[in-house]
Design an enzyme around this catalytic site. Structure first.
Site, PDB file in Angstrom:
ATOM      1  N   ARG A 255       0.840  -1.208   0.000  1.00  0.00           N
ATOM      2  CA  ARG A 255       0.000   0.000   0.000  1.00  0.00           C
ATOM      3  C   ARG A 255       0.871   1.252   0.000  1.00  0.00           C
ATOM      4  O   ARG A 255       0.595   2.211  -0.714  1.00  0.00           O
ATOM      5  CB  ARG A 255      -0.902  -0.025   1.237  1.00  0.00           C
ATOM      6  CG  ARG A 255      -1.822   1.160   1.323  1.00  0.00           C
ATOM      7  CD  ARG A 255      -3.024   0.804   2.149  1.00  0.00           C
ATOM      8  NE  ARG A 255      -3.785   1.978   2.547  1.00  0.00           N
ATOM      9  CZ  ARG A 255      -4.983   1.903   3.113  1.00  0.00           C
ATOM     10  NH1 ARG A 255      -5.530   0.748   3.339  1.00  0.00           N
ATOM     11  NH2 ARG A 255      -5.636   2.991   3.455  1.00  0.00           N
ATOM     12  N   GLU A 256       1.957   1.223   0.779  1.00  0.00           N
ATOM     13  CA  GLU A 256       2.892   2.360   0.830  1.00  0.00           C
ATOM     14  C   GLU A 256       3.427   2.673  -0.563  1.00  0.00           C
ATOM     15  O   GLU A 256       3.482   3.822  -0.987  1.00  0.00           O
ATOM     16  CB  GLU A 256       4.044   2.017   1.792  1.00  0.00           C
ATOM     17  CG  GLU A 256       5.258   2.917   1.624  1.00  0.00           C
ATOM     18  CD  GLU A 256       6.303   2.782   2.720  1.00  0.00           C
ATOM     19  OE1 GLU A 256       6.029   2.148   3.754  1.00  0.00           O
ATOM     20  OE2 GLU A 256       7.396   3.343   2.540  1.00  0.00           O
ATOM     21  N   ARG A 257       3.819   1.620  -1.286  1.00  0.00           N
ATOM     22  CA  ARG A 257       4.441   1.826  -2.604  1.00  0.00           C
ATOM     23  C   ARG A 257       3.437   2.352  -3.611  1.00  0.00           C
ATOM     24  O   ARG A 257       3.749   3.239  -4.421  1.00  0.00           O
ATOM     25  CB  ARG A 257       5.081   0.518  -3.067  1.00  0.00           C
ATOM     26  CG  ARG A 257       6.332   0.231  -2.263  1.00  0.00           C
ATOM     27  CD  ARG A 257       6.858  -1.178  -2.400  1.00  0.00           C
ATOM     28  NE  ARG A 257       7.970  -1.344  -1.460  1.00  0.00           N
ATOM     29  CZ  ARG A 257       8.452  -2.508  -1.050  1.00  0.00           C
ATOM     30  NH1 ARG A 257       7.937  -3.639  -1.500  1.00  0.00           N
ATOM     31  NH2 ARG A 257       9.458  -2.548  -0.204  1.00  0.00           N
ATOM     32  N   GLY A 260       2.697   5.954  -2.759  1.00  0.00           N
ATOM     33  CA  GLY A 260       3.845   6.781  -3.153  1.00  0.00           C
ATOM     34  C   GLY A 260       3.831   7.065  -4.647  1.00  0.00           C
ATOM     35  O   GLY A 260       4.074   8.197  -5.083  1.00  0.00           O
TER      36      GLY A 260
END
Ligand code: FAD
Length: 400
Positions: A255-257, A260
């Protein structure tokens, strides 16, 4: 149509952006224009933005818990609202503040929201969604960044508590956070299976910020080194089962990637459109710069690449909404975003000439900020390794 959404919910197709999403887009855009952009220069200069103050405002509008359950103060909306939120944040006049916000909304809270106990969510997720507590994610260490499995921070069981010792490096929001979603080793000799994610309140005795780090870019975001010296927290602060930390963090990374990558392409598009405008105004050899074919061809190509990245991200979001594994597409999106962000900033700066090299021109900030995406949240080479793995190309995985 410059910026904003192009896709609507169509008959028989998946829901992307409805009229409600578009109304939401306008409110996030207003927030960025009124609450972030007027302060961007000051916060860049200060090397920090006031997270508690800003998060309270974001929390009041419900922006910090878009997809989280209503039970904990979230809005329980679909992930396309997060896409809208990130696209609009990405248009801010600096990347540091969007990064600090998305670390809080989509990098340190997803595992807690999905796997934390009810009590833990009441204690840490609820105030995070209200904007009363600032969160951060503590994975990287002085001796372990790309190789997450080699972290040394250790949590040892003592009665009902964990006693934690170690250091975490490069932690975004680190000087201001009220709690850390911390990855620590909780049992010996079990490799990646011996790790857990633990919520550590930063006011616990033994916790300290050893230094605030000076950086190449993203100046408005504070980055810190954290020290844990016999920090005692209840074992009940563990997110999910003990020993699942590495797996949960790998899921959280997806999810972070993706977030981002989404946040970045909106900023890239703004950079290119600002450059087009500049090249229309600026004249050399008796004509506007934009009339040079080499320039308008290049800018047209960059816009094409940005749209391709956007489409890749939307595919990953569709997979995510369908409950499928996004590892492959999220890694591809992050890889492409990191490389394209550098290319866009570098080539656009070139077309500004000397003005692009000046601190007063926004492109110089975009140039500095863009360098991070190929490193933070997993370097390009790590993304390539994951993609190669999903394609069965890693040594030892080849078909005989
Ligand atoms: C501004 C900023 C904010 C950050 N925020 C956070 C945060 O909030 N929380 C957090 O936990 N971490 C954070 N990080 C850390 C970030 O995730 C790491 O920097 C990143 O994962 C890379 O780790 P490293 O710096 O230790 O590089 P290393 O692991 O030392 O790797 C250095 C370089 O070697 C290359 N490399 C590494 N492994 C391989 C391989 N297998 N094959 C080929 N090449 C390879 C890559 O080019 C890599 O960039 C942040 C970093 C920065 C700069």
């Amino acid at each position: 149509m410059a910026g904003g959404a192009r896709l609507q919910a169509g008959e028989g197709s998946e829901v992307r952006f409805t009229a409600e999403h578009e109304m939401f887009r306008q409110s996030v855009r207003r927030f960025v224009e009124q609450e972030i952009n007027p302060h961007a220069d000051e916060w860049e200069e200060a090397g920090i933005f006031p997270a508690h103050e800003l998060f309270r405002k974001l929390g009041d509008l419900g922006f910090l818990g878009l997809t989280y359950p209503e039970e904990y103060g979230g809005l329980a909306l679909d992930f396309w609202y997060t896409v809208v939120f990130c696209e609009e944040l990405g248009r801010a006049d600096c990347s540091g503040v969007p990064m600090g916000i998305t670390v809080h909304t989509d990098m340190c809270t997803p595992a807690l929201a999905e796997h934390g106990s009810d009590e833990l969510k009441k204690q840490f997720l609820e105030p995070a969604i209200r904007g009363e507590m600032v969160g951060c994610i503590g994975v990287s260490e002085p001796d372990a960044g790309s190789d997450v499995a080699s972290i040394r921070t250790r949590a040892v069981a003592d009665g009902d508590d964990w006693v934690i010792n170690g250091r975490k490096l490069y932690i975004t929001n680190g000087t201001q956070a009220d709690w850390v979603c911390l990855l620590a080793r909780t049992s010996e000799g079990r490799g990646y299976k011996g790790m857990s994610l633990i919520v550590v309140p930063t006011n616990t005795p033994g916790f300290s910020v050893s230094r605030k780090l000076r950086k190449l870019g993203n100046h408005s975001s504070d980055t810190a080194e954290l020290v844990l010296d016999n920090v005692r927290v209840p074992q009940a602060n563990t997110i999910g089962p003990e020993g699942m930390g590495f797996i949960l963090q790998m899921q959280q990374f997806q999810r972070e990637r993706l977030v981002g990558a989404i946040t970045s392409y909106a900023g890239m598009e703004k950079t290119v459109r600002d450059t087009i405008e500049y090249c229309r105004q600026r004249r050399a050899f008796g004509q506007p710069l934009i009339d040079n074919q080499v320039i308008h061809f290049r800018l047209a190509e960059l816009l094409t690449e940005i749209e391709a990245l956007r489409a890749l991200c939307y595919m990953a979001v569709e997979q995510m909404v369908a409950g499928e594994d996004i590892t492959r597409l999220a890694s591809m999106a992050k890889l492409k975003a990191g490389r394209l962000a550098r290319q866009v900033a570098d080539e656009c700066l070139q077309f500004y000439g000397g003005m692009g090299y000046m601190e007063e021109t926004r492109i110089s900030r975009a140039y500095r900020d863009s360098r991070l995406l190929s490193i933070g949240g997993g370097a390009d080479e790590i993304m390539l390794g994951i993609i190669a793995k999903t394609e069965g190309m890693l040594p030892g995985k080849r078909e005989q």
